[in-house]
Design an enzyme around this catalytic site. Structure first.
Site, PDB file in Angstrom:
ATOM      1  CG  ASP A 238      -0.988  -7.745  -2.977  1.00 60.36           C
ATOM      2  OD1 ASP A 238      -1.652  -8.598  -2.892  1.00 60.36           O
ATOM      3  OD2 ASP A 238      -1.301  -6.552  -2.938  1.00 60.36           O
TER       4      ASP A 238
ATOM      5  CD  GLU B 188      -6.475  -8.065   0.856  1.00 60.25           C
ATOM      6  OE1 GLU B 188      -7.063  -8.555   1.454  1.00 60.25           O
ATOM      7  OE2 GLU B 188      -5.259  -7.936   0.972  1.00 60.25           O
TER       8      GLU B 188
END
Length: 449
Positions: free
Chosen positions: A106, A182
């Site tokens: 991400d 994350e």
């Protein structure tokens, strides 16, 4: 983030060597097996796949397909099918230590929902191409997806391919992992539930359910070729100031803002006090070790009060969301007591303090991590022609997924290429360092040429 060169940081020293000495012949074979054009293309292709937090599936599938096409055993493990962790595996042909690389799929970005983004971003900021697009210009790689974090991910993927291409079988296992979430988000207030999970479904979930057994771990992220084996955690506190609703036509304004029934009027005093407190907090709790310097930063992330579509009577609640960094030596409870004492001394009236998120910071055991650091030290010296240095304090003052492994007593570091506008040559250096480190940790399987 500006360039944070680690050149002015101390040189890392180790007492315990890496398990395996990489030969000059192996070094030459690895260098020959890494193609800069292939690595750059991989980073750009992977970086240009849309992968906001919560929307990582397409990028995850790309990594899985790439690993399979390159001959690595591959599996996907996730809390749901839309947000999987991808695990590739190489080696395990003898007796050697296991090394795990991890990077996140991400990338930070606006939501691109105008009803949400208008509360955080200017219109021009939402339109910046760097959020979702990556490109090569003037020999610099542009775009946040490459810098954070699919550039470093591409480097360890190509590093593993180089080992295989060079015919170097590993004794220990090399895990190649790409994780969702994350960066975030976090389940907070009305944004609750599984769809708003971040770190809990990424490397943390992978550790418990991914079928991995690492002796060491590297969170591949930009550190300007420095290294750190500690990281901050954080807490998000909601501080509520409470008051009474007052119908606007009937409101009598007090001269003293602290006596105002609407708690929004008391928020200025709170913000001023928190600003002064945060400066002293960061100074008081600065933590330095051989593994880095952690400075627990403080910032007001959001405020909320009232409902603009039902105005007319002020608000009974003002909420402020305070982000507080936590070094590896801190826990939250003493910090909360400090905040509550500050609020009592301000005479702001009724208040409440409630933690919304808590993640403690961690550090690797110094003795346990040194073989991994020694492997990186040797690789950095051979590739960059200069010694390995401790990373800039910014990199040891944030959360990165090496925290997940240090939490579980697996010695872990974070290290990688330059964070800002790397060159293709930087990616190649990083891939070489990762490949040499993997060989130095896992060792070469006996009987293999």
């Amino acid at each position: 983030m500006h360039n944070l060169n680690s050149a002015d940081q101390p040189i890392v020293e180790t007492r315990y060597p890496a398990p395996y000495n990489v030969s000059e012949q192996e070094l030459a074979a690895i260098e020959a097996a890494i193609d800069m054009d292939e690595l750059t293309e991989l980073a750009l292709t992977l970086g240009n796949i849309p992968s906001r937090s919560g929307e990582e599936l397409q990028a995850a599938e790309f990594v899985r397909d790439w690993l399979q096409a390159e001959g690595f055993s591959t599996r996907a493990v996730g809390i749901n099918p839309q947000r999987p962790n991808i695990i590739g595996e190489y080696g395990g042909r003898g007796v050697g230590a296991n090394l795990l690389f991890t990077a996140h799929l991400d990338t930070e970005s606006p939501t691109f929902d105008p009803d949400l983004d208008r509360y955080k971003y200017r219109d021009a900021s939402v339109l910046r191409p760097e959020w979702t697009r990556c490109w090569l210009e003037d020999n610099r790689l542009h775009g946040y997806p490459i810098s954070n974090d699919r550039g470093p991910m591409s480097c360890f993927l190509i590093a593993a391919k180089a080992l295989r291409k060079a015919g170097i079988e590993l004794a220990g296992r090399l895990y190649l992992t790409a994780c969702p979430g994350e960066i975030g988000p976090e389940p907070i207030e009305e944004h609750r539930g599984v769809d708003n999970l971040g770190k809990d479904i990424g490397a943390h979930y992978l550790f418990h359910h991914g079928g991995v057994a690492a002796d060491y771990a590297i969170a591949a992220e930009g550190t300007d070729f420095g290294v750190t084996w500690q990281g901050c955690g954080y807490a998000l506190l909601r501080i509520d100031l409470l008051g009474d609703g007052a119908f606007t036509p009937a409101l009598e304004h007090p001269q003293d803002l602290l006596a105002h029934p609407n708690p929004i009027y008391r928020s200025g005093r709170l913000i001023e006090a928190l600003h002064a407190w945060g400066i002293e907090y960061e100074r008081e709790h600065r933590y330095e070790s051989a593994g880095g310097i952690s400075v627990p930063k403080v910032q007001i992330d959001a405020v909320r009060a009232g409902m603009p579509h039902t105005f007319g009577a002020g608000s009974e609640v003002f909420s402020l969301y305070l982000e507080i960094g936590l070094t590896p030596r801190q826990t939250l409870a003493p910090v909360m007591r400090d905040i509550e004492a500050l609020l009592r001394g301000l005479n702001l009236g009724e208040f409440a303090v409630l933690p919304q998120v808590l993640r403690h910071g961690f550090e690797a055991d110094q003795r346990a991590v040194e073989p991994l650091v020694a492997a990186l030290q040797g690789a950095t010296q051979r590739v960059c022609g200069e010694p390995l240095r401790r990373a800039h304090p910014v990199y040891s003052s944030m959360w990165r997924d090496h925290n997940v492994f240090n939490m579980q007593r697996i010695p872990a570091v974070t290290c990688g290429m330059p964070r800002v506008l790397p060159t293709p040559e930087d990616l190649v250096k990083s891939a070489r360092i990762y490949a040499l480190t993997a060989l130095a940790i896992c060792g070469r399987a006996r009987g293999r040429d």
